[in-house]
Write an enzyme that holds these catalytic residues in place. Structure first.
Site, PDB file in Angstrom:
ATOM      1  N   TYR A  18       0.915  -1.193  -0.127  1.00 28.71           N
ATOM      2  CA  TYR A  18      -0.030  -0.224  -0.131  1.00 28.71           C
ATOM      3  C   TYR A  18       0.885   1.042  -0.068  1.00 28.71           C
ATOM      4  O   TYR A  18       2.127   1.131   0.151  1.00 28.71           O
ATOM      5  CB  TYR A  18      -0.851   0.045   1.211  1.00 28.71           C
ATOM      6  CG  TYR A  18      -2.129   1.135   1.239  1.00 28.71           C
ATOM      7  CD1 TYR A  18      -2.807   0.944   0.020  1.00 28.71           C
ATOM      8  CD2 TYR A  18      -2.207   2.039   2.197  1.00 28.71           C
ATOM      9  CE1 TYR A  18      -4.039   2.046  -0.078  1.00 28.71           C
ATOM     10  CE2 TYR A  18      -3.149   2.801   2.109  1.00 28.71           C
ATOM     11  CZ  TYR A  18      -4.173   2.948   1.124  1.00 28.71           C
ATOM     12  OH  TYR A  18      -5.117   3.790   1.176  1.00 28.71           O
TER      13      TYR A  18
ATOM     14  N   ARG B 102      -6.593   2.505   3.481  1.00 30.38           N
ATOM     15  CA  ARG B 102      -7.447   1.257   3.245  1.00 30.38           C
ATOM     16  C   ARG B 102      -6.376   0.331   3.611  1.00 30.38           C
ATOM     17  O   ARG B 102      -7.012  -1.102   3.549  1.00 30.38           O
ATOM     18  CB  ARG B 102      -7.971   1.483   1.816  1.00 30.38           C
ATOM     19  CG  ARG B 102      -8.461   2.684   1.467  1.00 30.38           C
ATOM     20  CD  ARG B 102      -9.582   2.362   0.313  1.00 30.38           C
ATOM     21  NE  ARG B 102     -10.673   1.546   0.383  1.00 30.38           N
ATOM     22  CZ  ARG B 102     -11.830   1.523   1.463  1.00 30.38           C
ATOM     23  NH1 ARG B 102     -12.111   2.858   1.646  1.00 30.38           N
ATOM     24  NH2 ARG B 102     -12.705   0.827   1.555  1.00 30.38           N
TER      25      ARG B 102
ATOM     26  N   TRP C 146     -12.460  12.833  -0.446  1.00 28.34           N
ATOM     27  CA  TRP C 146     -10.793  13.067  -0.389  1.00 28.34           C
ATOM     28  C   TRP C 146     -10.051  13.550  -1.629  1.00 28.34           C
ATOM     29  O   TRP C 146      -9.215  14.341  -1.529  1.00 28.34           O
ATOM     30  CB  TRP C 146     -10.201  11.398  -0.348  1.00 28.34           C
ATOM     31  CG  TRP C 146     -10.571  10.760   0.644  1.00 28.34           C
ATOM     32  CD1 TRP C 146     -11.709   9.511   1.011  1.00 28.34           C
ATOM     33  CD2 TRP C 146     -10.298  10.805   1.912  1.00 28.34           C
ATOM     34  NE1 TRP C 146     -11.726   9.048   1.993  1.00 28.34           N
ATOM     35  CE2 TRP C 146     -11.268   9.703   2.799  1.00 28.34           C
ATOM     36  CE3 TRP C 146      -9.474  11.700   2.796  1.00 28.34           C
ATOM     37  CZ2 TRP C 146     -10.843   9.843   4.214  1.00 28.34           C
ATOM     38  CZ3 TRP C 146      -9.437  11.411   4.252  1.00 28.34           C
ATOM     39  CH2 TRP C 146     -10.169  10.601   4.737  1.00 28.34           C
TER      40      TRP C 146
END
Length: 215
Positions: A24, A30, A120
């Site tokens: 990530y 997330r 976002w």
């Protein structure tokens, strides 16, 4: 289940193997729920973080050109909740029976729905603030009431033991607090649950030692 996890960890450490690589960006985002689950179960994993400047050059190698991705046994598993659900089952955090599993899923999905509504990528900062204010003023109270209904006077959101829903509440609470400090201050039970999650030793160690990021 916990005994199997402990034996697996001992075997892997002895053989210098890591069963999972979680890929990530260098943020909580997330992937943090999956990191919590792995930390809780004390399953060794490689926490591989991709810098934004490098992403354009490597994204074509990942499913749907998205992260997070869990690499295991030569397989790439995408979709953050699919990854977390798989790990929750591996760690014994999915619920004790089919009903508890469904309840935990519903709570996780409800939290995730709210998270997905956060603007976002809105570049207009004034408009972004307006959208966030509306989200917390109009929709957060419904979410908090829903969570409180499940918690009632118990220690955990589902049944009598911690599940991945409790962990996700902590993950989301941390992010929501950045956007709206004190948003849950009138929900004492949910705030106490935050402290209860943080008191789990292996999660406390992860939270204390993880890389610092705003989100």
């Amino acid at each position: 289940m916990q005994g199997l996890i402990l034996r697996l960890r001992e075997v892997l450490l002895a053989g210098h193997m890591l069963p999972y690589k979680l890929i990530y960006f260098n943020m909580r985002g997330r992937a943090e729920l999956s990191r919590y689950i792995l930390a809780y179960a004390q399953i060794p994993f490689k926490d591989q973080r991709v810098e934004w400047k490098d992403w354009p050059f490597v994204k074509s190698s990942f499913p749907l050109e998205q992260l997070p991705v869990l690499e295991m046994e030569g397989c790439l598993l995408n979709q953050s909740l699919a990854i977390a659900r798989f790990l929750a089952k591996e760690a014994g955090l999915a619920g004790k029976d089919r009903l508890e599993e469904a309840q935990a899923d519903a709570l996780v999905d409800s939290l995730n729905d709210f998270t997905l509504c956060i603007p976002w990528r809105e570049e207009d900062q004034k408009l972004k603030k307006e959208k966030i204010d509306k989200l917390f003023d109009c929709h957060a109270p419904k979410l908090l009431s829903f969570l409180e209904k499940h918690l009632e006077d118990r220690d955990w959101l589902v049944g009598d033991a911690v599940t991945w829903a409790d962990l996700y509440w902590h993950v989301c609470f941390t992010t929501f607090t950045v956007l709206r400090p004190g948003f849950a201050r009138h929900h004492q039970g949910l705030c106490t649950l935050i402290n209860r999650v943080e008191s789990i030793p292996q999660l406390a160690r992860w939270i204390q030692n993880r890389p610092v990021s705003e989100f």
